[in-house]
Motif scaffolding. Structure first.
Motif, PDB file in Angstrom:
ATOM      1  N   GLU A   1      -5.069   5.440  -2.373  1.00 43.30           N
ATOM      2  CA  GLU A   1      -3.645   5.866  -2.378  1.00 43.30           C
ATOM      3  C   GLU A   1      -2.919   4.452  -2.458  1.00 43.30           C
ATOM      4  O   GLU A   1      -1.647   4.545  -2.738  1.00 43.30           O
ATOM      5  N   LYS A   2      -3.532   3.411  -2.622  1.00 40.36           N
ATOM      6  CA  LYS A   2      -2.739   2.313  -2.736  1.00 40.36           C
ATOM      7  C   LYS A   2      -2.505   1.823  -4.054  1.00 40.36           C
ATOM      8  O   LYS A   2      -3.075   2.356  -5.177  1.00 40.36           O
ATOM      9  N   GLU A   3      -1.188   1.206  -4.220  1.00 42.50           N
ATOM     10  CA  GLU A   3      -0.660   1.068  -5.715  1.00 42.50           C
ATOM     11  C   GLU A   3      -1.850  -0.308  -6.452  1.00 42.50           C
ATOM     12  O   GLU A   3      -1.817  -1.505  -5.939  1.00 42.50           O
TER      13      GLU A   3
ATOM     14  N   ARG B   1       4.807   3.098 -11.046  1.00 43.15           N
ATOM     15  CA  ARG B   1       3.770   2.603  -9.938  1.00 43.15           C
ATOM     16  C   ARG B   1       2.631   3.508 -10.127  1.00 43.15           C
ATOM     17  O   ARG B   1       2.693   4.572 -10.233  1.00 43.15           O
TER      18      ARG B   1
ATOM     19  N   THR C   1      -1.336   4.423  -8.676  1.00 46.92           N
ATOM     20  CA  THR C   1      -2.241   4.238  -7.486  1.00 46.92           C
ATOM     21  C   THR C   1      -3.933   4.197  -8.123  1.00 46.92           C
ATOM     22  O   THR C   1      -4.030   4.481  -9.139  1.00 46.92           O
ATOM     23  N   TYR C   2      -4.626   3.639  -7.241  1.00 48.44           N
ATOM     24  CA  TYR C   2      -6.011   3.724  -7.666  1.00 48.44           C
ATOM     25  C   TYR C   2      -6.583   4.908  -8.061  1.00 48.44           C
ATOM     26  O   TYR C   2      -7.285   5.109  -9.138  1.00 48.44           O
TER      27      TYR C   2
ATOM     28  N   SER D   1      -3.144  -5.525  -5.765  1.00 49.60           N
ATOM     29  CA  SER D   1      -2.162  -4.886  -6.529  1.00 49.60           C
ATOM     30  C   SER D   1      -1.625  -5.899  -7.502  1.00 49.60           C
ATOM     31  O   SER D   1      -1.736  -7.136  -7.295  1.00 49.60           O
TER      32      SER D   1
END
Lengths: 81, 513
Positions: free
Chosen positions: B18-20, B28, B30-31, B236
């Motif tokens: 869930e990281k950007e 934006r 996410t992965y 990121s």
């Protein structure tokens, strides 16, 4: 008058064609249209400073002041008044 | 041990779903979303017949779509041919035909170029187009056109299985200007890019906490390496590739709390001379890197003074080396001013004379590089490949000397290539275009020193007798065949060009004039 002067400079130095509305409208973004790149904008600033005797502060180098014929004209007028 | 570039993405998704990964303005990604959309693009490419090793072009300047397309092509086993978005029909057609792309992924704003490829590039069968931009799509084309957003909206019941690709297989072809006119397609294998990415991650000590501000386009090798190194660590990437208004970038750097920033010399010249950088505070900024040509030690010192808490890395490399060959440790910035440092981990650099013998310390030789990161060669051009890839390694064309502690200092380049901003430009290509003008008798294009750009392009022109021409007419002529960054900044009309007795133009004399 001021708008025409700006257009003449932009066409002569970046578009290399005779002035035409089709190619550039006064509210077209130079960035979106791909007309001017990052070093080009510095040329615009230098020209403006030389031609109109205004000084541009680094904090004023933002799209709202520079990114179209209209924005430039407005900016020059504010600086001169 | 990772094998393929897409494995970086797959690993990052399993660690930080869930990281950007990409932040571009208000958008934006996410992965998880990146892998999902790349997977759909890969499935489409495969269904349309893409086989492992087939070339697929990307002509995009929207970072989200670019990155999705990049990984989509790799997942499907294809070879990415990322094209410069500041282009002309002429160079696009050349590249598309040269490496016979069968797919092109682009945006509506580039339709004016894409439609010109119709009937001109026999290998091209399918085009995927993103609807950003407002151009009209023509009806009759020699290839099928599909919309990217429509494709991404579709529901894929099962994840497709992707083909196995060897790490020795090609991942990317990057076109660079050659000294002899047409650009060279630098062939990079998965293992070349993996080796270079891992090495850069190591010496920059990148981790998942890193957030880089990317102002350089991804289609260049430097931008490409920013993308790969940050995905490799699950970091990121904050993207704004319009470096028109530096204060906008500085605002974003502060708001997004970036930890890294990378630029070419002109990026830093603009930041120092025409931005409010001195009024900003960047408590999160851990490092900045500079590559893409020599930066004056004065400029490097000023950056370090303005950013006292930030490590400044000077780096050197070539597209032919996947990107990076050497770096100077930040603590040596002052004591080894002007140096490009030492070889990065996994690379050996030697200084050799023309016969391939090592030159003693203090003497000038050509930098020759060995390592896993060195390219496979130039696409279908064994002659040009043989000129730079020899038994000693990659002959870079850069002349340098080494001090007693082993630090390299570039002295000059063997070729006449002009480095202007982030671009490497062949004077010959511009000369050929200018020469096509009916009133031009002779022309020589040179790079003259410029405080901001590094070098500015100047054309010295001798007109045919009885002809008179204005600078603007030359510019207009150039604009028809050259992208904006290759149009000369200066034009000088001369009575004659200085020449040697054998008739060769003495460019050195033009430079010192």
């Amino acid at each position: 008058m001021l708008h025409n002067q700006i257009r003449a400079f932009i066409f002569e130095n970046f578009i290399f064609e005779e002035d035409s509305e089709d190619m550039l409208k006064n509210d077209d973004s130079f960035l979106e249209k791909g007309i001017i790149d990052s070093t080009g904008i510095l040329e615009v600033v230098m020209w403006m400073e030389d031609t109109f005797g205004v000084h541009t502060d680094d904090t004023e180098l933002i799209p709202e002041n520079l990114d179209s014929v209209n924005n430039l004209a407005g900016f020059i007028e504010r600086k001169k008044s | 041990m990772l094998m393929l570039i897409q494995d970086y993405l797959i690993k990052a998704v399993s660690n930080y779903p869930e990281k950007e990964v990409i932040i571009a303005g208000k958008k934006r990604l996410t992965y998880n979303e990146l892998l999902r959309d790349s997977g759909k693009i890969a499935a489409w490419l495969m269904r349309r017949g893409l086989k492992a090793g087939d070339r697929a072009g990307i002509l995009m300047d929207e970072p989200m779509e670019y990155v999705k397309s990049y990984f989509g092509i790799l997942l499907a086993g294809g070879v990415v041919v990322a094209m410069n978005s500041q282009t002309t029909v002429r160079s696009l057609t050349y590249q598309a035909n040269n490496c016979e792309i069968s797919f092109l992924l682009s945006q509506l704003k580039f339709v004016k170029y894409v439609k010109e490829l119709s009937g001109q590039v026999d290998s091209l069968k399918n085009v995927l187009i993103s609807s950003s931009g407002d151009e009209e799509v023509p009806e009759k084309l020699s290839f099928d056109l599909e919309n990217l957003e429509d494709l991404l909206q579709r529901f894929f019941p099962e994840p497709p299985s992707f083909p196995a690709v060897d790490a020795d297989g090609l991942a990317q072809i990057i076109y660079t200007s050659g000294t002899t006119g047409e650009p060279n397609g630098v062939m990079l294998r998965h293992r070349n890019l993996i080796a270079n990415t891992n090495s850069i991650v190591k010496y920059l000590e990148l981790t998942e906490a890193d957030r880089v501000m990317a102002v350089l386009p991804f289609f260049y090798s430097y931008g490409n390496s920013l993308l790969l190194t940050h995905i490799a660590v699950g970091g990121s990437i904050v993207v704004n590739q319009h470096f028109l208004y530096p204060n906008v970038i500085l605002d974003e750097m502060a708001a997004e709390k970036v930890t890294g920033f990378s630029g070419v010399p002109s990026t830093f010249a603009i930041l120092l001379n025409r931005s409010s950088i001195r009024e900003y505070q960047f408590p999160s900024l851990r490092y900045v890197t500079q590559a893409g040509g020599a930066m004056s030690p004065k400029l490097a010192r000023e950056i370090s003074n303005i950013l006292p808490e930030t490590d400044v890395y000077i780096m050197y490399g070539q597209t032919e080396a996947s990107a990076r060959l050497s770096y100077l440790e930040p603590e040596k910035l002052i004591s080894k001013a002007g140096s490009i440092g030492k070889a990065i981990p996994g690379v050996t650099l030697n200084l050799l004379d023309a016969e391939g013998n090592p030159v003693p310390a203090g003497e000038v030789g050509e930098i020759v590089a060995e390592g896993e990161n060195i390219m496979a060669g130039y696409w279908e051009n064994p002659e040009r490949t043989a000129r730079v890839l020899k038994k000693e390694g990659l002959w870079t064309g850069d002349l340098a000397k080494k001090d007693e502690e082993g630090y390299f200092y570039i002295v000059s380049r063997k070729s006449e290539m002009i480095k202007s901003g982030a671009h490497r430009i062949s004077p010959k290509e511009i000369e050929e275009v200018i020469h096509e003008h009916a009133s031009v008798h002779e022309v020589a294009v040179i790079g003259i020193k410029d405080e901001t750009l590094g070098e500015k392009i100047k054309a010295c022109i001798v007109l045919k007798e009885g002809f008179d021409l204005k600078k603007m007419e030359i510019m207009r002529h150039c604009k028809q065949s050259l992208p904006p960054f290759k149009i000369p900044h200066d034009v000088e009309f001369m009575a004659e060009l200085p020449k040697t007795t054998s008739g060769k133009i003495r460019k050195k004399e033009l430079l010192s004039a």
